[in-house]
Design a protein around this motif. Structure first.
Motif, PDB file in Angstrom:
ATOM      1  N   ASN A 245       0.852  -1.193   0.000  1.00 37.72           N
ATOM      2  CA  ASN A 245       0.000   0.000   0.000  1.00 37.72           C
ATOM      3  C   ASN A 245       0.887   1.242   0.000  1.00 37.72           C
ATOM      4  N   LEU A 246       1.307   1.674  -1.193  1.00 34.24           N
ATOM      5  CA  LEU A 246       2.209   2.802  -1.310  1.00 34.24           C
ATOM      6  C   LEU A 246       1.468   4.120  -1.090  1.00 34.24           C
ATOM      7  N   SER A 247       2.176   5.083  -0.528  1.00 30.91           N
ATOM      8  CA  SER A 247       1.604   6.429  -0.407  1.00 30.91           C
ATOM      9  C   SER A 247       1.584   7.064  -1.792  1.00 30.91           C
ATOM     10  N   PRO A 248       0.792   8.140  -1.994  1.00 34.32           N
ATOM     11  CA  PRO A 248       0.781   8.810  -3.298  1.00 34.32           C
ATOM     12  C   PRO A 248       2.163   9.250  -3.756  1.00 34.32           C
ATOM     13  N   ILE A 249       2.983   9.765  -2.843  1.00 34.92           N
ATOM     14  CA  ILE A 249       4.320  10.221  -3.220  1.00 34.92           C
ATOM     15  C   ILE A 249       5.212   9.041  -3.573  1.00 34.92           C
ATOM     16  N   GLN A 250       5.143   7.957  -2.825  1.00 34.41           N
ATOM     17  CA  GLN A 250       5.930   6.766  -3.152  1.00 34.41           C
ATOM     18  C   GLN A 250       5.520   6.185  -4.495  1.00 34.41           C
ATOM     19  N   SER A 251       4.219   6.134  -4.744  1.00 32.46           N
ATOM     20  CA  SER A 251       3.732   5.590  -6.010  1.00 32.46           C
ATOM     21  C   SER A 251       4.154   6.449  -7.194  1.00 32.46           C
ATOM     22  N   GLY A 252       4.097   7.767  -7.020  1.00 33.89           N
ATOM     23  CA  GLY A 252       4.406   8.659  -8.133  1.00 33.89           C
ATOM     24  C   GLY A 252       5.878   8.937  -8.338  1.00 33.89           C
ATOM     25  N   CYS A 253       6.676   8.900  -7.249  1.00 33.97           N
ATOM     26  CA  CYS A 253       8.068   9.348  -7.318  1.00 33.97           C
ATOM     27  C   CYS A 253       9.098   8.225  -7.233  1.00 33.97           C
ATOM     28  N   CYS A 254       8.722   7.091  -6.657  1.00 33.54           N
ATOM     29  CA  CYS A 254       9.710   6.047  -6.359  1.00 33.54           C
ATOM     30  C   CYS A 254       9.710   4.904  -7.366  1.00 33.54           C
ATOM     31  N   LYS A 255       8.806   4.917  -8.316  1.00 34.94           N
ATOM     32  CA  LYS A 255       8.729   3.856  -9.322  1.00 34.94           C
ATOM     33  C   LYS A 255       8.197   4.449 -10.625  1.00 34.94           C
ATOM     34  N   PRO A 256       8.475   3.794 -11.754  1.00 33.11           N
ATOM     35  CA  PRO A 256       7.902   4.265 -13.019  1.00 33.11           C
ATOM     36  C   PRO A 256       6.437   3.868 -13.115  1.00 33.11           C
ATOM     37  N   PRO A 257       5.641   4.541 -13.948  1.00 31.71           N
ATOM     38  CA  PRO A 257       4.237   4.146 -14.130  1.00 31.71           C
ATOM     39  C   PRO A 257       4.118   2.704 -14.622  1.00 31.71           C
ATOM     40  N   SER A 258       3.102   2.006 -14.177  1.00 31.35           N
ATOM     41  CA  SER A 258       2.917   0.597 -14.549  1.00 31.35           C
ATOM     42  C   SER A 258       2.785   0.410 -16.047  1.00 31.35           C
ATOM     43  N   GLU A 259       2.201   1.389 -16.741  1.00 30.34           N
ATOM     44  CA  GLU A 259       1.976   1.266 -18.181  1.00 30.34           C
ATOM     45  C   GLU A 259       3.275   1.239 -18.976  1.00 30.34           C
ATOM     46  N   CYS A 260       4.393   1.628 -18.355  1.00 29.98           N
ATOM     47  CA  CYS A 260       5.677   1.604 -19.045  1.00 29.98           C
ATOM     48  C   CYS A 260       6.234   0.184 -19.176  1.00 29.98           C
ATOM     49  N   ARG A 261       5.754  -0.740 -18.340  1.00 26.40           N
ATOM     50  CA  ARG A 261       6.151  -2.155 -18.383  1.00 26.40           C
ATOM     51  C   ARG A 261       7.647  -2.345 -18.145  1.00 26.40           C
ATOM     52  N   PHE A 262       8.181  -1.649 -17.162  1.00 32.41           N
ATOM     53  CA  PHE A 262       9.583  -1.842 -16.791  1.00 32.41           C
ATOM     54  C   PHE A 262       9.769  -3.225 -16.157  1.00 32.41           C
ATOM     55  N   ASP A 263      11.004  -3.734 -16.229  1.00 32.82           N
ATOM     56  CA  ASP A 263      11.347  -5.001 -15.586  1.00 32.82           C
ATOM     57  C   ASP A 263      11.805  -4.724 -14.155  1.00 32.82           C
ATOM     58  N   TYR A 264      11.181  -5.396 -13.214  1.00 36.59           N
ATOM     59  CA  TYR A 264      11.433  -5.153 -11.786  1.00 36.59           C
ATOM     60  C   TYR A 264      12.738  -5.810 -11.345  1.00 36.59           C
ATOM     61  N   GLU A 265      13.596  -5.033 -10.695  1.00 34.08           N
ATOM     62  CA  GLU A 265      14.795  -5.573 -10.055  1.00 34.08           C
ATOM     63  C   GLU A 265      14.654  -5.460  -8.544  1.00 34.08           C
ATOM     64  N   ASN A 266      14.334  -4.271  -8.065  1.00 33.46           N
ATOM     65  CA  ASN A 266      13.902  -4.086  -6.678  1.00 33.46           C
ATOM     66  C   ASN A 266      13.001  -2.855  -6.636  1.00 33.46           C
ATOM     67  N   ALA A 267      12.570  -2.472  -5.451  1.00 35.30           N
ATOM     68  CA  ALA A 267      11.530  -1.443  -5.335  1.00 35.30           C
ATOM     69  C   ALA A 267      11.909  -0.113  -5.971  1.00 35.30           C
ATOM     70  N   THR A 268      13.205   0.199  -6.028  1.00 32.26           N
ATOM     71  CA  THR A 268      13.621   1.484  -6.606  1.00 32.26           C
ATOM     72  C   THR A 268      14.586   1.312  -7.774  1.00 32.26           C
TER      73      THR A 268
END
Length: 270
Positions: free
Chosen positions: A163-186
């Protein structure tokens, strides 16, 4: 016999005076200590102004009520009236500018994502302004808002359900629609096949921990979502505070009337 309204105004302003001391002292401490962050420096001026204002107003009300000084009490009531008007209009304004916009639910995840265009134009302009965003970005970096995600060592499934905060969701990860490959949370790697979206935030993302998505529109939207939530809470508190101020103002008017009567009976100016 000393009148009840004068006593109440005296007690309330004495309490306000005591509250102003740590506020003013905290602002002065931030201003005089070395090595403070930009966020701390940004807070010092409002704290000093607020502390000095509360101290001056409370002293005027205290002396005016307890020493039967009609001039000081009149100044106190005038300032209170202006404050009531300002709070009233700010509360209405806060509800208006925070009425628009909400996070977008991401299927199968525990967090929402945020789009800048969903929020009021007034908030967008204030946050997007280059000077303002530079300060906000510095504060986000100084506060290390993404460090908790980095230190949590979450798997992809755990991260998606977090359950990410709005700032964590917007600033700490790329948008989901970009389909980046996950390595770790940041740390997210750009897909070899290219982006599945024309969202400019996909190109803006950077794995540098001091950059991440701090320059993304989604980050600005997350900040606005956080501001919106805080302003709504403040607006609700303002309503309660306004009721309290109106009651105090009414008591102050009674005390002012008592002063005028007492001065008239003593042969002074009514």
């Amino acid at each position: 016999m000393f009148r009840l309204s004068n006593n109440l105004i005296g007690v309330l302003n004495f309490i306000t005076f005591l509250l102003s001391v740590p506020i003013l002292g905290g602002g002065i401490w931030l201003a005089t200590r070395g090595g403070g962050t930009d966020c701390e420096k940004f807070l010092q001026t409002p704290m000093i102004v607020l502390g000095a204002f509360l101290m001056a107003v409370s002293l005027a009300g205290l002396v005016g009520a307890c020493c039967r000084n009609s001039l000081l009490l009149w100044i106190y009531l005038f300032v209170m009236f202006i404050l009531i008007l300002l709070l009233f209009f700010f509360t209405i304004f806060a509800f208006v500018v925070t009425n628009k916009g909400a996070g977008q639910v991401v299927s199968g995840s525990g967090y929402k994502e945020y789009r800048l265009g969903d929020y009021s134009h007034w908030l967008q302009k204030r946050v997007e302004k280059t000077k303002n965003w530079a300060k906000i970005r510095t504060c986000l970096s100084d506060a290390k808002v993404c460090r908790s995600l980095q230190e949590a060592s979450l798997s992809l499934d755990q991260f998606i359900k977090d359950n990410l905060s709005p700032i964590q969701s917007g600033c700490c990860k790329p948008p989901s629609e970009c389909r980046f490959d996950y390595e770790n949370a940041t740390v997210w790697n750009k897909p070899a096949a290219g982006f599945a979206s024309n969202n400019t935030d996909c190109e803006t993302w950077n794995n540098d921990q001091s950059t991440l998505c701090y320059d993304c529109s989604s980050c600005k939207a997350g900040v606005i979502a956080n501001i919106k939530d805080k302003w709504k809470k403040i607006a609700i508190l303002n309503i309660i505070f306004l009721v309290f101020l109106v009651i105090v103002y009414s008591i102050g008017c009674c005390a002012f009337r008592n002063n005028r009567r007492d001065n008239a009976w003593k042969g002074g100016y009514p």
